[in-house]
Design a protein around this motif. Structure first.
Motif, PDB file in Angstrom:
ATOM      1  N   THR B 174       5.485   6.504  -9.849  1.00  0.00           N
ATOM      2  CA  THR B 174       5.907   6.657  -8.457  1.00  0.00           C
ATOM      3  C   THR B 174       6.634   7.981  -8.234  1.00  0.00           C
ATOM      4  O   THR B 174       6.383   8.699  -7.252  1.00  0.00           O
ATOM      5  CB  THR B 174       6.837   5.493  -8.071  1.00  0.00           C
ATOM      6  OG1 THR B 174       6.200   4.268  -8.423  1.00  0.00           O
ATOM      7  CG2 THR B 174       7.159   5.504  -6.589  1.00  0.00           C
ATOM      8  N   ALA B 175       7.524   8.318  -9.160  1.00  0.00           N
ATOM      9  CA  ALA B 175       8.290   9.558  -9.006  1.00  0.00           C
ATOM     10  C   ALA B 175       7.370  10.772  -9.094  1.00  0.00           C
ATOM     11  O   ALA B 175       7.556  11.765  -8.395  1.00  0.00           O
ATOM     12  CB  ALA B 175       9.388   9.630 -10.071  1.00  0.00           C
ATOM     13  N   GLU B 177       4.257  10.881  -8.209  1.00  0.00           N
ATOM     14  CA  GLU B 177       3.595  10.969  -6.895  1.00  0.00           C
ATOM     15  C   GLU B 177       4.506  11.631  -5.863  1.00  0.00           C
ATOM     16  O   GLU B 177       4.062  12.464  -5.070  1.00  0.00           O
ATOM     17  CB  GLU B 177       3.224   9.571  -6.397  1.00  0.00           C
ATOM     18  CG  GLU B 177       1.914   9.059  -6.966  1.00  0.00           C
ATOM     19  CD  GLU B 177       1.484   7.794  -6.250  1.00  0.00           C
ATOM     20  OE1 GLU B 177       2.371   6.944  -5.994  1.00  0.00           O
ATOM     21  OE2 GLU B 177       0.295   7.654  -5.943  1.00  0.00           O
ATOM     22  N   PHE B 178       5.781  11.252  -5.894  1.00  0.00           N
ATOM     23  CA  PHE B 178       6.747  11.855  -4.976  1.00  0.00           C
ATOM     24  C   PHE B 178       6.804  13.364  -5.180  1.00  0.00           C
ATOM     25  O   PHE B 178       6.776  14.145  -4.232  1.00  0.00           O
ATOM     26  CB  PHE B 178       8.126  11.220  -5.185  1.00  0.00           C
ATOM     27  CG  PHE B 178       9.191  11.795  -4.310  1.00  0.00           C
ATOM     28  CD1 PHE B 178       9.457  11.242  -3.055  1.00  0.00           C
ATOM     29  CD2 PHE B 178       9.925  12.911  -4.702  1.00  0.00           C
ATOM     30  CE1 PHE B 178      10.434  11.794  -2.234  1.00  0.00           C
ATOM     31  CE2 PHE B 178      10.900  13.465  -3.881  1.00  0.00           C
ATOM     32  CZ  PHE B 178      11.151  12.894  -2.647  1.00  0.00           C
ATOM     33  N   LYS B 181       3.903  15.391  -3.862  1.00  0.00           N
ATOM     34  CA  LYS B 181       3.954  15.624  -2.418  1.00  0.00           C
ATOM     35  C   LYS B 181       5.065  16.588  -2.024  1.00  0.00           C
ATOM     36  O   LYS B 181       4.920  17.379  -1.101  1.00  0.00           O
ATOM     37  CB  LYS B 181       4.173  14.300  -1.684  1.00  0.00           C
ATOM     38  CG  LYS B 181       2.910  13.447  -1.616  1.00  0.00           C
ATOM     39  CD  LYS B 181       3.135  12.199  -0.756  1.00  0.00           C
ATOM     40  CE  LYS B 181       2.194  11.085  -1.170  1.00  0.00           C
ATOM     41  NZ  LYS B 181       2.891   9.837  -1.399  1.00  0.00           N
ATOM     42  N   ASN B 182       6.205  16.529  -2.705  1.00  0.00           N
ATOM     43  CA  ASN B 182       7.407  17.182  -2.186  1.00  0.00           C
ATOM     44  C   ASN B 182       7.908  18.388  -2.976  1.00  0.00           C
ATOM     45  O   ASN B 182       8.857  19.043  -2.544  1.00  0.00           O
ATOM     46  CB  ASN B 182       8.542  16.150  -2.119  1.00  0.00           C
ATOM     47  CG  ASN B 182       8.177  14.997  -1.187  1.00  0.00           C
ATOM     48  OD1 ASN B 182       7.786  13.931  -1.644  1.00  0.00           O
ATOM     49  ND2 ASN B 182       8.257  15.226   0.115  1.00  0.00           N
ATOM     50  N   ARG B 198      16.014  12.184  -4.935  1.00  0.00           N
ATOM     51  CA  ARG B 198      15.097  11.533  -3.982  1.00  0.00           C
ATOM     52  C   ARG B 198      13.876  10.958  -4.713  1.00  0.00           C
ATOM     53  O   ARG B 198      13.375   9.887  -4.359  1.00  0.00           O
ATOM     54  CB  ARG B 198      14.654  12.530  -2.908  1.00  0.00           C
ATOM     55  CG  ARG B 198      15.718  12.738  -1.864  1.00  0.00           C
ATOM     56  CD  ARG B 198      15.254  13.600  -0.701  1.00  0.00           C
ATOM     57  NE  ARG B 198      16.404  13.901   0.147  1.00  0.00           N
ATOM     58  CZ  ARG B 198      16.932  15.127   0.341  1.00  0.00           C
ATOM     59  NH1 ARG B 198      16.359  16.191  -0.245  1.00  0.00           N
ATOM     60  NH2 ARG B 198      18.000  15.287   1.095  1.00  0.00           N
ATOM     61  N   ALA B 199      13.408  11.697  -5.720  1.00  0.00           N
ATOM     62  CA  ALA B 199      12.266  11.200  -6.495  1.00  0.00           C
ATOM     63  C   ALA B 199      12.644   9.883  -7.171  1.00  0.00           C
ATOM     64  O   ALA B 199      11.871   8.925  -7.180  1.00  0.00           O
ATOM     65  CB  ALA B 199      11.846  12.242  -7.540  1.00  0.00           C
ATOM     66  N   ALA B 201      15.005   7.854  -6.185  1.00  0.00           N
ATOM     67  CA  ALA B 201      15.194   6.853  -5.136  1.00  0.00           C
ATOM     68  C   ALA B 201      13.851   6.269  -4.684  1.00  0.00           C
ATOM     69  O   ALA B 201      13.764   5.104  -4.301  1.00  0.00           O
ATOM     70  CB  ALA B 201      15.927   7.479  -3.956  1.00  0.00           C
ATOM     71  N   SER B 202      12.802   7.104  -4.795  1.00  0.00           N
ATOM     72  CA  SER B 202      11.477   6.633  -4.353  1.00  0.00           C
ATOM     73  C   SER B 202      10.954   5.511  -5.229  1.00  0.00           C
ATOM     74  O   SER B 202      10.008   4.807  -4.864  1.00  0.00           O
ATOM     75  CB  SER B 202      10.478   7.797  -4.367  1.00  0.00           C
ATOM     76  OG  SER B 202      10.056   8.081  -5.688  1.00  0.00           O
ATOM     77  N   THR B 203      11.551   5.338  -6.430  1.00  0.00           N
ATOM     78  CA  THR B 203      11.057   4.319  -7.365  1.00  0.00           C
ATOM     79  C   THR B 203      11.773   2.989  -7.179  1.00  0.00           C
ATOM     80  O   THR B 203      11.436   2.007  -7.848  1.00  0.00           O
ATOM     81  CB  THR B 203      11.275   4.782  -8.824  1.00  0.00           C
ATOM     82  OG1 THR B 203      12.688   4.746  -9.104  1.00  0.00           O
ATOM     83  CG2 THR B 203      10.740   6.175  -9.062  1.00  0.00           C
ATOM     84  N   LYS B 205      13.057  -0.550  -5.721  1.00  0.00           N
ATOM     85  CA  LYS B 205      12.437  -1.640  -4.973  1.00  0.00           C
ATOM     86  C   LYS B 205      13.191  -1.815  -3.667  1.00  0.00           C
ATOM     87  O   LYS B 205      14.367  -1.405  -3.568  1.00  0.00           O
ATOM     88  CB  LYS B 205      12.511  -2.927  -5.794  1.00  0.00           C
ATOM     89  CG  LYS B 205      11.651  -2.840  -7.057  1.00  0.00           C
ATOM     90  CD  LYS B 205      11.696  -4.150  -7.826  1.00  0.00           C
ATOM     91  CE  LYS B 205      11.293  -3.911  -9.268  1.00  0.00           C
ATOM     92  NZ  LYS B 205      12.098  -4.702 -10.196  1.00  0.00           N
TER      93      LYS B 205
END
Lengths: 242, 242, 242, 242, 242, 242, 242
Positions: B174-175, B177-178, B181-182, B198-199, B201-203, B205
């Motif tokens: 997930t990170a 992928e973040f 994009k970013n 933020r990366a 935090a993107s993981t 739940k």
């Protein structure tokens, strides 16, 4: 069906990875820990206490001569759950490391560091062939310089973690639940000890009762910085306060 | 059917090739990495940041005493995902290599070289009998002489790669992928750190939240060339900026 | 049926003969080579060129920091396909052998001999217990004294062969076919390099394109006798000529 | 049924006896010999010749740079069929033994003795654990003092035998049949060489043809007592005489 | 059914006991002996003779250069059946032991003792891991001091026995039967040799015939106490007397 | 069904416990003892006798040259049943221990102690990997200082026991039964010897007869304290008295 | 079904964990203990007694020469159940440790410590490859300085426990039950011995009877502090008092 993976999995000469990234021998060694007598530790602002249960399988066992809480150095002690003979080997090692530290640096060994060197031995026994992992978990507790209470638990994998309270062995799950409900950091030394004893008591079956022969208690308060074990009469006395 | 190839494949004493040219033990070791706590690194023009997540399985864990980001030398640090005790062994080794380099050459060790010597140990554990591979991936980051930021990730195979941003462990996918994009290279140090947080935090739940006890942050900016870890209050402060 | 010979064959601790005289572990190691990034070499009257492809699995990979063509000594370089960490071990060994030769004999090491000592290490790992073969094939190229261009490829078995042109890795089969149609010995250095790049380009899937970040190029012309790597701009420039 | 004795038989770590007194690994190693390029030797009153075939799998192979007949010392050479890297190890050993003999005794090594020391290494690799047998058969030929031509073949078992003519590898069976029909001891050197070449030619498939790039020829005549290899032009010339 | 005990029994790394107290690897090694060329020995009052058969698989074998009877020292020789390369190792060892004995004690080695030291090596290879037993039986014969003829046979197990006459290899059973009918102790040397040759002849298939190239003969008479081998012409001459 | 526990049990590289606490390899080694030639010992007030049977499988065996009773030192001898080559190794060891004892202490070795050191070697071969147990049982007998007769039997396990009379090998069961009926402690030396011979005779099949070539007899009487072996004529003479 | 987990479980080369955290080889070794002759120990205020049973399988066994109770040092003795040869190894070790202690410190070895060093050897044999655990349990008893009676039992795992009374071997269960009913701490030395004998008598089958040849008795009273063994007549005398 008789001949599944599990049947093969446990009889190999080295600790290796399973397809899901587990180390089976290490997991199995943890089962030995779970079958051991309950032992636990509590760390509060006032100090650290280690408590080991002793179960009398037969009246013929001279249970008062059995040690479950061990002094490693003036300021640090430990207890364990799992294979007693494996535990003995690691305790001998920890004591010699603590002693050497005093001889070389003329000061007490740092408790994190002591836990690390013991855990490094455990790790080695999970990565190299011709040996099996240690079937024992140690709870190490004491007071570091600066009056800092320390409480750590080392797993058969060689991983170790710092805890406020930790319990392992047969009653480990129940005692942990007790701690999760009842733990508070701002206890004085006696209440810390009582919290530990109550946690142990929570693991008893109906009709069972803790007596001074059934437990060993070691503690270190931040003021003295010394780890000492309670005598039979001290244990009898504090059990009165339950 | 119970007794297929997979059942046999993982219980052998040495890391060997499968018919398709894979090293099973190495692949399985990577599974251990994937099960670890998420950890990540970001490299921009301003510097490098390493962030490790700490998950509190129980309130009784003294999570603030657990280290997930490690200083290897003044200019370089690392984090890892996988078996904690394996990671410790490699970090000890990296530190002693960095120290020796300073003693012998009187200058900081090159970060590529440091990564290589650690990875060479890993490679050896994949080719020789009687041992298992290291079940850990390290993210190594810092500033080399000439103000060059470096960020590398070493796999259990001993392979290592340079990255702009890299994430491993449970939330690694997930990170990543973040980041895809970013990620931007032209960030200042604080934005670099924020990108990493933020990366992470993107993981999370739904309902989960990062607090200053849940993360460790280490960073090195090209100007100072020093790798330093953020304090609790610094972490609390920067989390405000999310 | 789940439990056939193949299931057993690959999980044994030593490289041994199958009933038909093959060494399974060596064959399986070659599969690792076939899965690697494409790499190739060309030898003409003018000199030798080695080209390695670099595939960017993710934008986050700092691909310009990855090396695929390696200078072994002033007059000789190499590239490889297969397990990167295994390749690193052999390249380190080749470099130290080349260096020792200069120190002892005060002259560049003969390229056939250098290839032989590297291959002897590979052979040992196919005949002795407790190790697995190297999962890597090396292409070694350079100019020997007397302005003799040399190009050799070493297999995981320790066998090595001299070639006019050779390609290994994922695109090895396609590139070899390209060479079989297009190879000529009487090319100048630039055309030799272009032939190699075209061979690599022939392995691309529809829509893919070679950029200066996707390839590394090293070459040695018979006149200078020096092995040098092309810079980013040189690579960009020559790709224009395709 | 998939899981018979053969499936188990070849994947064990040591060369041991089967119930009928065979050494499976040694038998399997011989299969590797049978898959090698054809090589042969002839001994007559005039001298000894060794001929090795070189098959060009691809035009890209620099076949003229490949050696199949090797000079071991002034008076003795060898060729081999089987695993090329295994052969190289034994040839290196033979050369160093021959050299040492000259250094210590100041005379050429006896060819029977040289064959014996090489074969003793082979035997050791069939009786001790942790290694596999050598997958290679050597034909050793030369002239001993007193103008005595010698021709011996060593098997993977370490057994060796003296021959008038011997052929191994893919075409070994056919060439042996040719020799059994056509061998005569009273040939001059050139006819001895021609006999060997004809034997090799007998193994070709319809449409195949021997060229000077396809064979290597080494010979020693009793008068000179020297083992020498034919040049490209000499090979081209003698092939004219077929 | 494919997967019975025999299938498992022969592929293990060490010589161990079967449930009935046999050592399988040792029994299997004896099978290798039974497949060897026939060899035999006879001891009478006049002396000892050893005879080895040489079978010409192909005309191309230079059979006259093959040795089957070996001089160990002036007074003692040996022959063997089984794996030729294993036999060579033991003969080398026996020779060096005999030589050392002369050097240290300045007298010929006792034949029983020589047989014992060779057999002790064999025993070691049946009890320790990582090796296989020797696949060879030796017949050792000669004259000890005091004009005492000696004839012993050593088995792969390391057991050895004294015999009046003994035969091993392919024709061992038939020759032994011949001896059981025809052996007499009061023969002169020539009749002793003839008895041995006749025993060997008894093993021939219809139409086969012994020639001087098919046998090697070594003998020691009590008077000279010397072990010597017969020349081609001596063999031709005595074969006339059959 | 072919693949039960027994089929697996005997082909492993180390002597380990079965679920019922047996050591299979040790039990199997005892089977080798039971298959050996019968041997026995008797101890009375007058002394100790050891008798070994020699069975003539073939007339060609020079049975008079075979030893079954061995002098270990002036005062002590032994016999064995089982693998002859294993027995030889232990007898060599016992002799060297007895000799060393005389050299160091200038007095004969105590027989219990001698038996113990031999048995300690046997024990080691049952507990450590890479070896198999000794497939032999020794009967050790002699006279200790103070005119004390001693008779002990050592098993493959390394266990040894003192006996009044003991018999092992093929006829061990029958001879033991004979002893249980006929043993008396108050016999003179000759009657002790006769008792042993009669016990051996009891194991013969109908029609078989003991001759002086079929037995070896060693004895030690308490008065002389010397262990000596009977000559052929002495054996012939005493067999007359049956 | 023939091929279940148990069939595989006991034939592996190292003591490893089963999925439930047991060490199978250690459990199986305990079975060997359970099959041994009964042996027991009792500790009261007056002292310690060790009693071993000796069962006469045959009249031919010289049972009076067999030792079941062993003096380790002046103040401490031991007995064992299980594999006799394993027991001997540990007793030798215990004696040498006790002796060394006297030599170095000039005082008797502490009995807990002696038990620990013996148990540490046992533990090592459960964690390292290439060996099997000791198949023996020792009962160690004696008087420590300060007139403290000690009684400990060591298991094959290396675990040891202090007891008031303990019994192992075939009759261990029955004797333990007897002790649980009849043990009292305040017995004088003679009654302590009688209690032990009665416990042993409780394990006899109907019709069996203890005689002075069937038992060995060693005891140490707190006053003398010496461990001594009872003579035949003393045993006969005390058996009268049953």
């Amino acid at each position: 069906m008789a001949f599944g993976p599990a049947a093969m999995g446990y009889d190999r000469a080295i600790t290796i990875f399973s397809p899901d990234g587990s180390l089976y021998q290490v997991d199995y060694a943890f089962e030995a820990v779970k079958k051991g007598w309950t032992t636990l530790g509590v760390k509060t602002k006032s100090g650290v206490v280690l408590i080991g249960e002793k179960r009398k399988a037969t009246q013929l066992l001279d249970i008062d001569s059995i040690e479950k809480v061990f002094i490693l150095d003036d300021h640090v002690g430990c207890s364990f759950a799992g294979l007693a003979s494996d535990g003995r080997v690691l305790i001998d090692y920890a004591r010699s490391q603590a002693l050497q530290h005093r001889l070389i640096y003329d000061e007490p060994i740092n408790i994190d560091y002591l836990t690390k060197v013991v855990s490094d031995v455990k790790q080695m026994y999970t990565q190299h062939g011709g040996v099996r992992p240690f079937g024992v978990a140690l709870i190490i507790g004491g007071i570091d310089r600066g009056k800092v209470p320390k409480l750590l638990m080392t797993e058969p994998s060689g991983q170790f973690m710092p805890y406020y309270a930790v319990a392992i062995g047969q009653g480990g799950y129940t005692a942990t639940e007790f701690f999760e409900k009842n733990y508070r950091e701002d206890l004085n030394m006696q209440d810390t000890i009582l919290l530990g004893i109550r946690a142990l008591a929570s693991t008893l079956k109906p009709g069972e009762k803790l007596g001074p022969s059934n437990i060993e208690v070691g503690y270190a308060d931040v003021d003295s910085g010394m780890f000492r074990k309670m005598s039979f009469s001290e244990r009898a006395e504090i059990l009165q306060k339950l």
